[in-house]
Design a protein around this motif. Structure first.
Motif: not given
Length: 342
Positions: A109-134
């Motif tokens: 989608f050609n987005f450089r940055t996002v604001i992540g909103v995750g629930v439960g497993a989704g919160a864990y996955i977005l946390s992993k993504f954020s730590l690897a791609n700050p």
């Protein structure tokens, strides 16, 4: 034509995005402007992007936010509505691997940055993504986050549960508080019926097993997220203790902790008004929607949240938002932990 366009916009544009680790089903809402970060959501086990987030993002007060941002709803592999069941013996990707699929979505989608909103497993996955791609994440809203791997006691309890209760009931116990389950609320009943009728139940089981095999995130004060974070949990939620523990590991100068009274296991469904308002102030703290008007909820209070949950200088203070049922309290000085009731 205008009506058809409005219906299409409301339903979103569905995409199947190729990633290095497989295909992701993604639904996009909005104008795809890349001047601002997109709001990227990731759902919990037993839910898909629609059942997890549609009530929140279709909520009346949320529309002020929605019209200012592009929404990208990501479904975990094989979890979207109507997904074909995986064959016997299929190796479901790990939580780490699913997180590694998200950069392909931003690139598509050609987005450089996002604001992540995750629930439960989704919160864990977005946390992993954020730590690897700050550099790709400007902010995180983590609902029902559990940063820990499952211990032996949890593993044994899960094994016992798998013998004594159906898979549907196991998932309901993950999603809802014991109070909600005992009361058998309309929300619990509707999700029990939805899960029992899905065609891809085997896929949900694979996602559930993968989530239960997650590793520790290893977050501490010195090794944590590089962006503002809002932790959200209901005061009776199954993962309340885990969220409290996560908060204790976070940088207090960039973290807000929102414990919501009477919210149960899925506060985005049971308390959308409170969550919408907190989300609005969170976004304002990142410099977006600075001129946004106050919501009716905020105007109705004896003390406005605008002064106590203003994010000005949010990187230099600790904030806890404890949402109870009492009237608003006077905001403390910036150096204090915040207790805001509503």
């Amino acid at each position: 034509v205008e009506l058809a366009a409005r219906i299409l916009l409301d339903q979103g544009q569905e995409h199947s995005i190729e990633t290095p680790h497989g295909v992701l089903h993604v639904t996009l809402h909005g104008t795809r402007t890349t001047r601002r970060p997109a709001i990227l959501t990731f759902h919990d086990v037993g839910l898909d992007s629609k059942s997890c987030f549609s009530p929140l993002f279709k909520f009346e007060e949320m529309q002020e936010i929605v019209k200012n941002f592009t929404l990208i709803h990501v479904d975990a592999p094989g979890q979207e509505e109507g997904a074909a069941p995986y064959p016997t013996g299929y190796q479901y990707p790990s939580m780490d691997t699913v997180a590694e699929m998200i950069p392909a979505v931003l690139q598509f989608f050609n987005f450089r940055t996002v604001i992540g909103v995750g629930v439960g497993a989704g919160a864990y996955i977005l946390s992993k993504f954020s730590l690897a791609n700050p550099d790709s994440v400007e902010g995180l809203v983590l609902i029902n986050i559990d940063t820990n791997a499952r211990g032996w006691i949890d593993w044994a309890a899960q094994k016992l549960s798998s013998v004594t209760s159906s898979f549907t009931e196991q998932i309901l116990s993950h999603l809802f508080s014991q109070e909600e389950l005992s009361a058998n609320t309309d929300l619990v009943q509707s999700h029990r019926e939805r899960i029992s009728k899905v065609s891809n139940l085997v896929n949900i089981e694979l996602f559930w097993k993968t989530y239960n095999s997650r590793r520790d995130l290893n977050i501490d004060r010195n090794s944590t997220f590089k962006c503002p974070v809002m932790l959200v949990v209901g005061d009776q939620a199954p993962y309340e203790d885990a969220a409290v523990e996560c908060n204790s590991k976070m940088d207090p100068t960039t973290t807000s902790f929102l414990k919501m009274a009477d919210a149960g296991g899925l506060p985005q469904l049971t308390q959308p008004a409170k969550l919408t308002e907190a989300f609005k102030y969170f976004i304002q703290g990142m410099g977006y929607m600075a001129s946004s008007c106050m919501t009716r909820l905020s105007r109705s209070r004896t003390t406005s949240l605008s002064s106590s949950y203003s994010m000005d200088g949010s990187r230099s203070r600790s904030r806890t938002l404890s949402q109870g049922s009492q009237g608003g309290q006077m905001p403390p000085s910036p150096s204090q932990t915040m207790e805001v009731s509503c």
